[in-house]
Design a protein around this motif. Structure first.
Motif, PDB file in Angstrom:
ATOM      1  N   GLU A  74       0.836  -1.206   0.000  1.00 40.21           N
ATOM      2  CA  GLU A  74       0.000   0.000   0.000  1.00 40.21           C
ATOM      3  C   GLU A  74       0.870   1.255   0.000  1.00 40.21           C
ATOM      4  OE1 GLU A  74      -2.753   2.181   3.309  1.00 40.21           O
ATOM      5  OE2 GLU A  74      -3.059   0.019   3.069  1.00 40.21           O
ATOM      6  N   TYR A  75       1.888   1.289   0.861  1.00 34.84           N
ATOM      7  CA  TYR A  75       2.765   2.460   0.923  1.00 34.84           C
ATOM      8  C   TYR A  75       3.534   2.632  -0.382  1.00 34.84           C
ATOM      9  CZ  TYR A  75       1.726   2.460   5.915  1.00 34.84           C
ATOM     10  OH  TYR A  75       1.090   2.493   7.132  1.00 34.84           O
ATOM     11  N   CYS A  76       3.926   1.530  -0.974  1.00 35.91           N
ATOM     12  CA  CYS A  76       4.637   1.592  -2.253  1.00 35.91           C
ATOM     13  C   CYS A  76       3.761   2.237  -3.323  1.00 35.91           C
ATOM     14  CB  CYS A  76       5.052   0.177  -2.654  1.00 35.91           C
ATOM     15  SG  CYS A  76       6.031   0.130  -4.141  1.00 35.91           S
ATOM     16  N   GLN A  77       2.503   1.870  -3.382  1.00 37.06           N
ATOM     17  CA  GLN A  77       1.577   2.453  -4.356  1.00 37.06           C
ATOM     18  C   GLN A  77       1.398   3.957  -4.130  1.00 37.06           C
ATOM     19  OE1 GLN A  77       0.021   1.342  -7.188  1.00 37.06           O
ATOM     20  NE2 GLN A  77       1.479  -0.314  -6.899  1.00 37.06           N
ATOM     21  N   GLN A  78       1.457   4.372  -2.871  1.00 33.36           N
ATOM     22  CA  GLN A  78       1.275   5.787  -2.538  1.00 33.36           C
ATOM     23  C   GLN A  78       2.424   6.663  -3.042  1.00 33.36           C
ATOM     24  OE1 GLN A  78       0.446   6.069   1.666  1.00 33.36           O
ATOM     25  NE2 GLN A  78      -1.388   4.830   1.492  1.00 33.36           N
ATOM     26  N   TRP A  79       3.583   6.054  -3.311  1.00 35.30           N
ATOM     27  CA  TRP A  79       4.705   6.825  -3.859  1.00 35.30           C
ATOM     28  C   TRP A  79       4.294   7.518  -5.155  1.00 35.30           C
ATOM     29  CZ3 TRP A  79      10.371   6.547  -3.112  1.00 35.30           C
ATOM     30  CH2 TRP A  79      10.717   6.030  -1.870  1.00 35.30           C
ATOM     31  N   LEU A  80       3.437   6.868  -5.922  1.00 32.25           N
ATOM     32  CA  LEU A  80       3.061   7.379  -7.239  1.00 32.25           C
ATOM     33  C   LEU A  80       2.202   8.639  -7.164  1.00 32.25           C
ATOM     34  CD1 LEU A  80       2.329   3.965  -8.958  1.00 32.25           C
ATOM     35  CD2 LEU A  80       4.457   5.290  -8.983  1.00 32.25           C
ATOM     36  N   GLY A  81       1.707   8.968  -5.978  1.00 40.53           N
ATOM     37  CA  GLY A  81       0.901  10.165  -5.812  1.00 40.53           C
ATOM     38  C   GLY A  81       1.586  11.242  -4.998  1.00 40.53           C
ATOM     39  N   ASN A  82       2.890  11.096  -4.771  1.00 40.51           N
ATOM     40  CA  ASN A  82       3.628  12.053  -3.958  1.00 40.51           C
ATOM     41  C   ASN A  82       4.727  12.697  -4.802  1.00 40.51           C
ATOM     42  OD1 ASN A  82       6.156  12.574  -2.116  1.00 40.51           O
ATOM     43  ND2 ASN A  82       4.347  12.746  -0.797  1.00 40.51           N
ATOM     44  N   ALA A  83       4.763  14.015  -4.843  1.00 41.44           N
ATOM     45  CA  ALA A  83       5.697  14.738  -5.721  1.00 41.44           C
ATOM     46  C   ALA A  83       7.157  14.434  -5.408  1.00 41.44           C
ATOM     47  CB  ALA A  83       5.440  16.247  -5.628  1.00 41.44           C
ATOM     48  N   VAL A  84       7.531  14.421  -4.132  1.00 39.36           N
ATOM     49  CA  VAL A  84       8.926  14.166  -3.768  1.00 39.36           C
ATOM     50  C   VAL A  84       9.308  12.721  -4.073  1.00 39.36           C
ATOM     51  CG1 VAL A  84       9.965  13.573  -1.510  1.00 39.36           C
ATOM     52  CG2 VAL A  84       9.821  15.899  -2.214  1.00 39.36           C
ATOM     53  N   ALA A  85       8.391  11.794  -3.832  1.00 40.47           N
ATOM     54  CA  ALA A  85       8.652  10.387  -4.132  1.00 40.47           C
ATOM     55  C   ALA A  85       8.831  10.183  -5.632  1.00 40.47           C
ATOM     56  CB  ALA A  85       7.526   9.512  -3.593  1.00 40.47           C
ATOM     57  N   LEU A  86       8.023  10.869  -6.423  1.00 39.57           N
ATOM     58  CA  LEU A  86       8.165  10.769  -7.883  1.00 39.57           C
ATOM     59  C   LEU A  86       9.508  11.338  -8.343  1.00 39.57           C
ATOM     60  CD1 LEU A  86       4.556  11.681  -9.032  1.00 39.57           C
ATOM     61  CD2 LEU A  86       5.706   9.459  -9.273  1.00 39.57           C
ATOM     62  N   GLU A  87       9.959  12.400  -7.703  1.00 42.72           N
ATOM     63  CA  GLU A  87      11.274  12.968  -8.031  1.00 42.72           C
ATOM     64  C   GLU A  87      12.375  11.958  -7.722  1.00 42.72           C
ATOM     65  OE1 GLU A  87      13.896  16.972  -6.964  1.00 42.72           O
ATOM     66  OE2 GLU A  87      11.840  16.807  -6.211  1.00 42.72           O
ATOM     67  N   TYR A  88      12.254  11.264  -6.595  1.00 46.17           N
ATOM     68  CA  TYR A  88      13.192  10.199  -6.212  1.00 46.17           C
ATOM     69  C   TYR A  88      13.199   9.099  -7.277  1.00 46.17           C
ATOM     70  CZ  TYR A  88      14.878   6.206  -3.389  1.00 46.17           C
ATOM     71  OH  TYR A  88      15.551   5.106  -2.923  1.00 46.17           O
ATOM     72  N   LEU A  89      12.005   8.661  -7.688  1.00 43.41           N
ATOM     73  CA  LEU A  89      11.909   7.581  -8.669  1.00 43.41           C
ATOM     74  C   LEU A  89      12.541   7.959 -10.004  1.00 43.41           C
ATOM     75  CD1 LEU A  89       8.299   6.287  -7.912  1.00 43.41           C
ATOM     76  CD2 LEU A  89      10.484   5.256  -7.228  1.00 43.41           C
ATOM     77  N   GLU A  90      12.558   9.248 -10.323  1.00 40.75           N
ATOM     78  CA  GLU A  90      13.173   9.718 -11.566  1.00 40.75           C
ATOM     79  C   GLU A  90      14.690   9.508 -11.587  1.00 40.75           C
ATOM     80  OE1 GLU A  90      12.096  10.814 -14.605  1.00 40.75           O
ATOM     81  OE2 GLU A  90      10.225   9.992 -13.820  1.00 40.75           O
ATOM     82  N   LEU A  91      15.303   9.279 -10.432  1.00 43.30           N
ATOM     83  CA  LEU A  91      16.747   9.042 -10.358  1.00 43.30           C
ATOM     84  C   LEU A  91      17.119   7.625 -10.799  1.00 43.30           C
ATOM     85  CD1 LEU A  91      17.520  10.584  -6.832  1.00 43.30           C
ATOM     86  CD2 LEU A  91      17.641  11.727  -9.069  1.00 43.30           C
ATOM     87  N   LEU A  92      16.136   6.742 -10.818  1.00 42.41           N
ATOM     88  CA  LEU A  92      16.400   5.325 -11.044  1.00 42.41           C
ATOM     89  C   LEU A  92      16.348   4.970 -12.520  1.00 42.41           C
ATOM     90  CD1 LEU A  92      14.076   3.838  -8.260  1.00 42.41           C
ATOM     91  CD2 LEU A  92      16.282   5.010  -8.018  1.00 42.41           C
ATOM     92  N   GLU A  93      17.256   4.078 -12.906  1.00 41.19           N
ATOM     93  CA  GLU A  93      17.236   3.509 -14.248  1.00 41.19           C
ATOM     94  C   GLU A  93      16.073   2.503 -14.271  1.00 41.19           C
ATOM     95  OE1 GLU A  93      20.254   0.459 -15.847  1.00 41.19           O
ATOM     96  OE2 GLU A  93      21.185   2.440 -16.164  1.00 41.19           O
ATOM     97  N   LYS A  94      14.986   2.886 -14.899  1.00 38.55           N
ATOM     98  CA  LYS A  94      13.732   2.124 -14.795  1.00 38.55           C
ATOM     99  C   LYS A  94      13.863   0.644 -15.173  1.00 38.55           C
ATOM    100  CE  LYS A  94      10.584   6.042 -15.222  1.00 38.55           C
ATOM    101  NZ  LYS A  94      11.369   6.732 -14.266  1.00 38.55           N
ATOM    102  N   GLU A  95      14.667   0.357 -16.201  1.00 37.99           N
ATOM    103  CA  GLU A  95      14.823  -1.034 -16.639  1.00 37.99           C
ATOM    104  C   GLU A  95      15.530  -1.886 -15.596  1.00 37.99           C
ATOM    105  OE1 GLU A  95      16.269   1.634 -18.493  1.00 37.99           O
ATOM    106  OE2 GLU A  95      14.327   1.922 -19.442  1.00 37.99           O
ATOM    107  N   SER A  96      16.229  -1.264 -14.676  1.00 36.65           N
ATOM    108  CA  SER A  96      16.998  -2.020 -13.685  1.00 36.65           C
ATOM    109  C   SER A  96      16.203  -2.315 -12.413  1.00 36.65           C
ATOM    110  CB  SER A  96      18.264  -1.242 -13.300  1.00 36.65           C
ATOM    111  OG  SER A  96      17.930  -0.111 -12.492  1.00 36.65           O
TER     112      SER A  96
END
Length: 106
Positions: A74-96
């Motif tokens: 549930e908390y993992c899914q909530q990352w997708l609705g949080n601006a700072v969490a989305l900014e964090y996710l942008e640092l990751l190489e998605k395919e990895s």
């Protein structure tokens, strides 16, 4: 760390391994991870612990330990609705990214 006084309440976790996008520094990853904790994760009552670890060959893992596997998901899914969490996710190489969820069995 979040709510380490609740360590006996551990029931599940999210374990996600990943690489950083080219040009992203570990310092930036840590900075945004700390911001995610202070602005988002600290508000999740059943999140017990959150931390980053570094393995070999440029692989990192983001670990979130919660009261249950369901809460971790549930908390993992909530990352997708949080601006700072989305900014964090942008640092990751998605395919990895390899995200798994676990339930404590003893």
């Amino acid at each position: 760390m979040i709510n380490n006084s609740n360590i006996d309440n551990i029931g599940g976790m999210e374990f996600a391994t990943f690489r950083l996008k080219e040009g992203v520094t570990e310092a930036r990853l840590v900075e945004l991870s700390n911001q995610v904790e202070s602005e988002f994760l600290s508000r999740q009552e059943e999140l017990i612990l959150h931390f980053l670890v570094r393995g070999t060959d440029g692989i990192y893992a983001d670990v979130a330990i919660a009261s249950s596997q369901e809460k971790a998901e549930e908390y993992c899914q909530q990352w997708l609705g949080n601006a700072v969490a989305l900014e964090y996710l942008e640092l990751l190489e998605k395919e990895s990214v390899n995200m798994t969820f676990w339930t404590k069995i003893n």
